[in-house]
Design an enzyme around this catalytic site. Structure first.
Site, PDB file in Angstrom:
ATOM      1  N   TYR A  68     -12.039   6.446  -2.891  1.00 17.14           N
ATOM      2  CA  TYR A  68     -11.386   6.773  -4.012  1.00 17.14           C
ATOM      3  C   TYR A  68     -12.314   7.397  -5.029  1.00 17.14           C
ATOM      4  CZ  TYR A  68      -6.914   5.082  -2.839  1.00 17.14           C
ATOM      5  OH  TYR A  68      -5.710   4.901  -2.273  1.00 17.14           O
ATOM      6  N   GLN A 102       4.510  12.164  -8.288  1.00 19.59           N
ATOM      7  CA  GLN A 102       3.733  11.152  -7.140  1.00 19.59           C
ATOM      8  C   GLN A 102       2.369  11.456  -7.147  1.00 19.59           C
ATOM      9  OE1 GLN A 102       6.432  11.455  -3.151  1.00 19.59           O
ATOM     10  NE2 GLN A 102       6.581  13.272  -4.173  1.00 19.59           N
ATOM     11  N   HIS A 120       3.218   6.770  -8.370  1.00 14.36           N
ATOM     12  CA  HIS A 120       2.444   6.341  -7.279  1.00 14.36           C
ATOM     13  C   HIS A 120       0.952   5.897  -8.456  1.00 14.36           C
ATOM     14  CE1 HIS A 120       4.606   8.250  -3.962  1.00 14.36           C
ATOM     15  NE2 HIS A 120       5.018   7.390  -4.346  1.00 14.36           N
ATOM     16  N   CYS A 128      -7.909  -4.795 -12.188  1.00 15.84           N
ATOM     17  CA  CYS A 128      -8.183  -6.106 -11.250  1.00 15.84           C
ATOM     18  C   CYS A 128      -7.289  -6.267 -10.092  1.00 15.84           C
ATOM     19  CB  CYS A 128      -8.186  -7.314 -12.249  1.00 15.84           C
ATOM     20  SG  CYS A 128      -8.484  -8.731 -11.244  1.00 15.84           S
ATOM     21  N   CYS A 133      -4.268 -10.356 -13.910  1.00 11.28           N
ATOM     22  CA  CYS A 133      -5.181 -10.620 -14.834  1.00 11.28           C
ATOM     23  C   CYS A 133      -5.554  -9.215 -15.509  1.00 11.28           C
ATOM     24  CB  CYS A 133      -6.555 -10.957 -13.755  1.00 11.28           C
ATOM     25  SG  CYS A 133      -8.072 -10.840 -14.988  1.00 11.28           S
TER      26      CYS A 133
HETATM   27  C1  BV8 Z   1       7.215   0.846  -0.484  1.00  7.73           C
HETATM   28  C2  BV8 Z   1      -1.104   6.733  -3.942  1.00  7.73           C
HETATM   29  C3  BV8 Z   1       8.099  -1.387  -0.095  1.00  7.73           C
HETATM   30  C4  BV8 Z   1      -2.227   6.295  -3.144  1.00  7.73           C
HETATM   31  C5  BV8 Z   1       0.777   7.222  -2.384  1.00  7.73           C
HETATM   32  C6  BV8 Z   1      11.867   3.839   3.289  1.00  7.73           C
HETATM   33  C7  BV8 Z   1      11.918   2.984   2.077  1.00  7.73           C
HETATM   34  C8  BV8 Z   1      11.122   2.337   1.486  1.00  7.73           C
HETATM   35  C9  BV8 Z   1       9.717   2.548   1.815  1.00  7.73           C
HETATM   36  C10 BV8 Z   1       9.454   3.029   3.177  1.00  7.73           C
HETATM   37  C11 BV8 Z   1      10.415   3.617   3.853  1.00  7.73           C
HETATM   38  N1  BV8 Z   1      10.013   4.246   5.043  1.00  7.73           N
HETATM   39  C12 BV8 Z   1       8.863   3.981   5.210  1.00  7.73           C
HETATM   40  C13 BV8 Z   1       8.364   3.342   4.088  1.00  7.73           C
HETATM   41  C14 BV8 Z   1       7.033   2.912   3.629  1.00  7.73           C
HETATM   42  C15 BV8 Z   1       6.255   4.284   2.997  1.00  7.73           C
HETATM   43  C16 BV8 Z   1       6.423   5.224   3.302  1.00  7.73           C
HETATM   44  O1  BV8 Z   1       7.285   5.947   2.687  1.00  7.73           O
HETATM   45  N2  BV8 Z   1       5.896   5.902   4.470  1.00  7.73           N
HETATM   46  C17 BV8 Z   1       5.831   7.117   4.700  1.00  7.73           C
HETATM   47  C18 BV8 Z   1       4.716   7.600   5.216  1.00  7.73           C
HETATM   48  C19 BV8 Z   1       7.192   7.252   5.893  1.00  7.73           C
HETATM   49  N3  BV8 Z   1       6.595   3.748   1.545  1.00  7.73           N
HETATM   50  C20 BV8 Z   1       5.637   2.860   0.829  1.00  7.73           C
HETATM   51  O2  BV8 Z   1       5.019   2.288   1.317  1.00  7.73           O
HETATM   52  C21 BV8 Z   1       5.890   2.590  -0.667  1.00  7.73           C
HETATM   53  N4  BV8 Z   1       6.201   1.564  -0.848  1.00  7.73           N
HETATM   54  O3  BV8 Z   1       8.008   1.147   0.216  1.00  7.73           O
HETATM   55  O4  BV8 Z   1       6.895  -0.619  -0.738  1.00  7.73           O
HETATM   56  C22 BV8 Z   1       7.938  -2.839  -0.544  1.00  7.73           C
HETATM   57  C23 BV8 Z   1       9.182  -3.434  -1.591  1.00  7.73           C
HETATM   58  C24 BV8 Z   1       8.902  -4.521  -2.046  1.00  7.73           C
HETATM   59  C25 BV8 Z   1       7.846  -5.155  -1.940  1.00  7.73           C
HETATM   60  C26 BV8 Z   1       6.763  -4.628  -1.015  1.00  7.73           C
HETATM   61  C27 BV8 Z   1       6.905  -3.558  -0.377  1.00  7.73           C
HETATM   62  C28 BV8 Z   1       4.854   3.056  -1.299  1.00  7.73           C
HETATM   63  C29 BV8 Z   1       4.627   4.715  -1.150  1.00  7.73           C
HETATM   64  C30 BV8 Z   1       3.170   5.109  -2.211  1.00  7.73           C
HETATM   65  C31 BV8 Z   1       2.116   5.366  -1.396  1.00  7.73           C
HETATM   66  N5  BV8 Z   1       1.032   5.875  -2.083  1.00  7.73           N
HETATM   67  N6  BV8 Z   1      -0.228   7.766  -3.154  1.00  7.73           N
HETATM   68  C32 BV8 Z   1      -3.218   7.485  -3.082  1.00  7.73           C
HETATM   69  O5  BV8 Z   1      -2.871   8.233  -3.684  1.00  7.73           O
HETATM   70  O6  BV8 Z   1      -4.359   7.139  -2.430  1.00  7.73           O
HETATM   71  S1  BV8 Z   1       1.711   8.299  -1.633  1.00  7.73           S
HETATM   72  C33 BV8 Z   1       0.994   9.870  -1.401  1.00  7.73           C
HETATM   73  O7  BV8 Z   1       1.839  10.675  -0.628  1.00  7.73           O
HETATM   74  C34 BV8 Z   1       0.691  10.595  -2.483  1.00  7.73           C
HETATM   75  O8  BV8 Z   1       0.751   9.937  -3.632  1.00  7.73           O
HETATM   76  C35 BV8 Z   1       1.385  11.598  -2.409  1.00  7.73           C
HETATM   77  O9  BV8 Z   1       1.665  12.192  -3.649  1.00  7.73           O
HETATM   78  C36 BV8 Z   1       2.795  11.140  -1.699  1.00  7.73           C
HETATM   79  C37 BV8 Z   1       3.563  12.193  -1.076  1.00  7.73           C
HETATM   80  O10 BV8 Z   1       2.766  13.287  -0.484  1.00  7.73           O
HETATM   81  P1  BV8 Z   1       3.053  14.421  -1.088  1.00  7.73           P
HETATM   82  O11 BV8 Z   1       2.966  14.631  -2.706  1.00  7.73           O
HETATM   83  O12 BV8 Z   1       4.391  15.213  -0.742  1.00  7.73           O
HETATM   84  O13 BV8 Z   1       1.745  15.522  -0.674  1.00  7.73           O
HETATM   85  P2  BV8 Z   1       1.835  16.154   1.134  1.00  7.73           P
HETATM   86  O14 BV8 Z   1       0.501  16.552   1.157  1.00  7.73           O
HETATM   87  O15 BV8 Z   1       2.765  15.318   1.986  1.00  7.73           O
HETATM   88  O16 BV8 Z   1       2.848  17.472   0.943  1.00  7.73           O
HETATM   89  C38 BV8 Z   1       2.381  18.566  -0.021  1.00  7.73           C
HETATM   90  C39 BV8 Z   1       3.455  19.439   0.010  1.00  7.73           C
HETATM   91  O17 BV8 Z   1       3.234  20.514  -1.131  1.00  7.73           O
HETATM   92  C40 BV8 Z   1       3.678  20.214   1.201  1.00  7.73           C
HETATM   93  O18 BV8 Z   1       5.120  19.945   1.591  1.00  7.73           O
HETATM   94  C41 BV8 Z   1       3.383  21.528   1.127  1.00  7.73           C
HETATM   95  O19 BV8 Z   1       4.228  22.341   1.825  1.00  7.73           O
HETATM   96  C42 BV8 Z   1       3.472  21.707  -0.406  1.00  7.73           C
HETATM   97  N7  BV8 Z   1       2.698  22.769  -1.030  1.00  7.73           N
HETATM   98  C43 BV8 Z   1       1.524  23.270  -0.737  1.00  7.73           C
HETATM   99  N8  BV8 Z   1       0.811  24.036  -1.611  1.00  7.73           N
HETATM  100  C44 BV8 Z   1       1.997  24.288  -2.538  1.00  7.73           C
HETATM  101  C45 BV8 Z   1       3.130  23.396  -2.094  1.00  7.73           C
HETATM  102  N9  BV8 Z   1       4.305  23.586  -2.825  1.00  7.73           N
HETATM  103  C46 BV8 Z   1       4.231  24.149  -3.931  1.00  7.73           C
HETATM  104  N10 BV8 Z   1       3.036  25.272  -4.192  1.00  7.73           N
HETATM  105  C47 BV8 Z   1       1.901  25.236  -3.657  1.00  7.73           C
HETATM  106  N11 BV8 Z   1       1.003  25.900  -3.981  1.00  7.73           N
END
Ligand code: BV8
Length: 245
Positions: A68, A102, A120, A128, A133
């Site tokens: 990070y 996001q 997110h 913390c 906390c």
């Molecule tokens: C949770 C912070 C449950 C950290 C991030 C179904 C329902 C619920 C949950 C799940 C589910 N299935 C699976 C899950 C679990 C999981 C999940 O979704 N996994 C995925 C991989 C399948 N979800 C979770 O774990 C979530 N929590 O569900 O908790 C729960 C409930 C109760 C109690 C306990 C637990 C939490 C998810 C949050 C994760 N944290 N970020 C960090 O940043 O380090 S997510 C991370 O991905 C980033 O925040 C990012 O923003 C996000 C999404 O990615 P994108 O923004 O879409 O980025 P990506 O690179 O993928 O794509 C970029 C796009 O831009 C591309 O399409 C590209 O073509 C396009 N692009 C490129 N250039 C351009 C452009 N578009 C326009 N213009 C351009 N110039």
């Protein structure tokens, strides 16, 4: 003018409750690697999904903290791009426009967007690891990660990790924004991370129109009423111009 842009401008003019959801693609033109871009250099051997988890932080807090810190350094000189700026201006022209992101980079706020719902969290904030906390790190604490000045627990980035629930206040704010949403605009997201990726399905069920701005297809594309396969930094200034004329 790309067909989709004029059509989207017309829908936006008529919309009572427009909502924009942004992802890493909106920051790509600011030089911020998207979330699934291949990691570079030191981090080439790690997958973001393997580092952005509570398990990784428990197992190896120093490595996660350093990842990070590296991402914050990447952001240090980064400026909002024309897509962020146009979106901030759109929110002035269309005051009902709600913005959920996001992204954890804070660039929408830097561009002047008000009321950004950081679904997110934000990488520039540190909290913390004991969520009850309110302690902070002492400024001269150079440990990686630093310790909380109140309970001595590890400090952590204020982001939502995979496997962590979206914080209740954030879910409530997003739910309120999506309530009655009649136009949902998904910009720069691969639409694979839930529960954010579930928003489009939720509003379509309530009869909303959906538009997508993304050069690449996503699971949302086939269900979008309008799909503009161009970069957001190009499209959003044109959308603003279309609305302002
Ligand atoms: C949770 C912070 C449950 C950290 C991030 C179904 C329902 C619920 C949950 C799940 C589910 N299935 C699976 C899950 C679990 C999981 C999940 O979704 N996994 C995925 C991989 C399948 N979800 C979770 O774990 C979530 N929590 O569900 O908790 C729960 C409930 C109760 C109690 C306990 C637990 C939490 C998810 C949050 C994760 N944290 N970020 C960090 O940043 O380090 S997510 C991370 O991905 C980033 O925040 C990012 O923003 C996000 C999404 O990615 P994108 O923004 O879409 O980025 P990506 O690179 O993928 O794509 C970029 C796009 O831009 C591309 O399409 C590209 O073509 C396009 N692009 C490129 N250039 C351009 C452009 N578009 C326009 N213009 C351009 N110039």
């Amino acid at each position: 003018m790309t067909g989709g842009i004029q059509e989207l401008a017309n829908l936006l003019r008529r919309s009572q409750h427009p909502v924009v959801l942004t992802g890493a693609g909106v920051s790509a033109e600011s030089g911020v690697p998207t979330f699934r871009d291949t990691q570079t250099g030191l981090w080439a051997n790690y997958r973001p999904e393997d580092l952005a988890t509570p398990e990784a932080f428990t197992r190896d807090p120093e490595t996660v903290w350093r990842w990070y810190a590296w991402r914050r350094e990447l952001l240090a000189g980064v400026r909002p791009n024309p897509g962020h700026t146009a979106l901030a201006r759109l929110q002035q022209v269309v005051p009902a426009l709600a913005l959920i992101t996001q992204n954890v980079d804070g660039l929408h706020q830097l561009a002047g967007s008000p009321g950004v719902i950081e679904f997110h969290g934000n990488i520039n904030r540190t909290v913390c690891s004991d969520k009850s906390c309110q302690g902070q790190a002492l400024p001269d604490d150079t440990r990686e990660p630093p310790l909380c000045d109140r309970c001595a627990a590890l400090m952590r980035p204020d982001v939502v990790w995979f496997g962590e629930a979206i914080p209740e206040p954030t879910m409530t704010a997003a739910g309120a924004a999506l309530e009655g949403c009649d136009l949902f605009i998904s910009i720069g997201t691969s639409a694979v991370v839930y529960p954010a990726a579930g928003m489009a399905q939720q509003v379509v069920a309530n009869g909303a129109n959906v538009a997508e701005i993304n050069p690449n297809a996503t699971p949302l594309t086939s269900n979008a009423d309008i799909s503009i396969a161009e970069a957001s930094g190009e499209v959003l200034p044109k959308l603003l111009a279309a609305i302002e004329t």
